[in-house]
Design an enzyme around this catalytic site. Sequence first.
Site, short mmCIF file in Angstrom:
data_model
loop_
_atom_site.label_atom_id
_atom_site.label_comp_id
_atom_site.label_asym_id
_atom_site.label_seq_id
_atom_site.Cartn_x
_atom_site.Cartn_y
_atom_site.Cartn_z
N ARG A 153 0.85 -1.19 0.00
CA ARG A 153 0.00 0.00 0.00
C ARG A 153 0.88 1.24 0.00
NH1 ARG A 153 -3.47 -2.74 -1.58
NH2 ARG A 153 -5.56 -3.08 -0.73
N GLU A 206 -4.32 7.20 -5.58
CA GLU A 206 -4.56 6.41 -6.79
C GLU A 206 -5.95 6.73 -7.33
OE1 GLU A 206 -4.05 2.29 -5.78
OE2 GLU A 206 -1.98 2.57 -5.13
N HIS A 253 -1.19 -0.32 -9.84
CA HIS A 253 -1.91 -1.17 -8.87
C HIS A 253 -2.58 -2.36 -9.56
CE1 HIS A 253 -4.01 -1.20 -4.69
NE2 HIS A 253 -3.84 -2.42 -5.15
C1 DGY Z 1 -5.74 -6.28 -2.72
O1 DGY Z 1 -6.44 -7.27 -2.91
O2 DGY Z 1 -5.66 -5.71 -1.63
C2 DGY Z 1 -4.95 -5.78 -3.89
O3 DGY Z 1 -4.17 -4.68 -3.58
C3 DGY Z 1 -5.89 -5.44 -5.02
O4 DGY Z 1 -6.66 -4.33 -4.66
#
Ligand code: DGY
Length: 321
Positions: A241, A270, A288
């Site tokens: 993240r 994002e 992402h």
């Molecule tokens: C998650 O599943 O957390 C990935 O980052 C996709 O959003």
Amino acid sequence: MTTARPRILVARRLTPAAEARARRDFDALVAAEDMGTEDALAAAASHGAEALLIGPRVRLDAAAIARLPGSVRLIANSSVGYDHMDAAAARARGILVTNTPDVLTDCTADLAFLLLLAACRRAYEYEGMMRQGWRRGLGLPDMLGVRPSGKVLGIVGMGRIGRAMAQRARGFGMRILYHNRNRLPPELEQGAEYFPALRDMLPHCQILSLHLPGGAQNGTLMDEAAFAALPKGAVFVNTARGSLVDEEALLAALQSGHLFAAGLDVFRKEPDFDTRFAALPNVFLTPHVASATLETREAMAMRALDNIAAVTAGQAPPDPV
Ligand code: DGY
């Protein structure tokens, strides 16, 4: 006698097979475009939804949770991360929350390793040269990357995805260090060396890769001091993240050459990420997409529907958080 199918809101677009299942098994209101928070709240109320299937664009803080209609019993995240919502506030209202663990482990580790290799081996710059027609040969000392094989890799967060990253790194002869809240048993460690304190591990990491959840629990883990603690010439990889990283500090470390390179799939904002990253040649960027394969996105959607099917049938969901 036919019984009414459970009413659900699918607030993001799904793969065709998952959408067909949602329409077949439920009285599903399916978003034509991925919904934001306000649209999802309005649609949940108008449809009288028992369950919501959401993605990260539906940001459910405590105030938004309080505005959900009383019909809602389950929020099924179609992702493993759920830092876009206040799960504790949902539970306090008696609303179950689920995510989609396991199914995206391999794809996320694959993309993290792609970023690691691309950052070490200057993939962005080489690719750009080729697309501009090459034409000037590179001499022996020109445009050199760093060798990933045999390097010391630090993994922050040794859950399923961190361990899948370690498995890939072993194939490249890397020495693996890890920081995690708790030490793993030997069968999961598989020789990786545990550091209870992140700051003690950082000076040893020639490559560092993040694999832990975002949100309040982990805060901004990689700040100026943390980047400074990495050895000069280190490579940084983030598929976890953006909130875990102080992006000003990361930009400064990349610009000064303290970091050799970075591979980034996630950003604090994002999709409107800080485009100063895009101006740096020593950054390899993806939008992402760690879970973005046909197989995995389908599995994530199906897993969210499995959770909805269980709860609407009066059973415990397989993936409560
Ligand atoms: C998650 O599943 O957390 C990935 O980052 C996709 O959003």
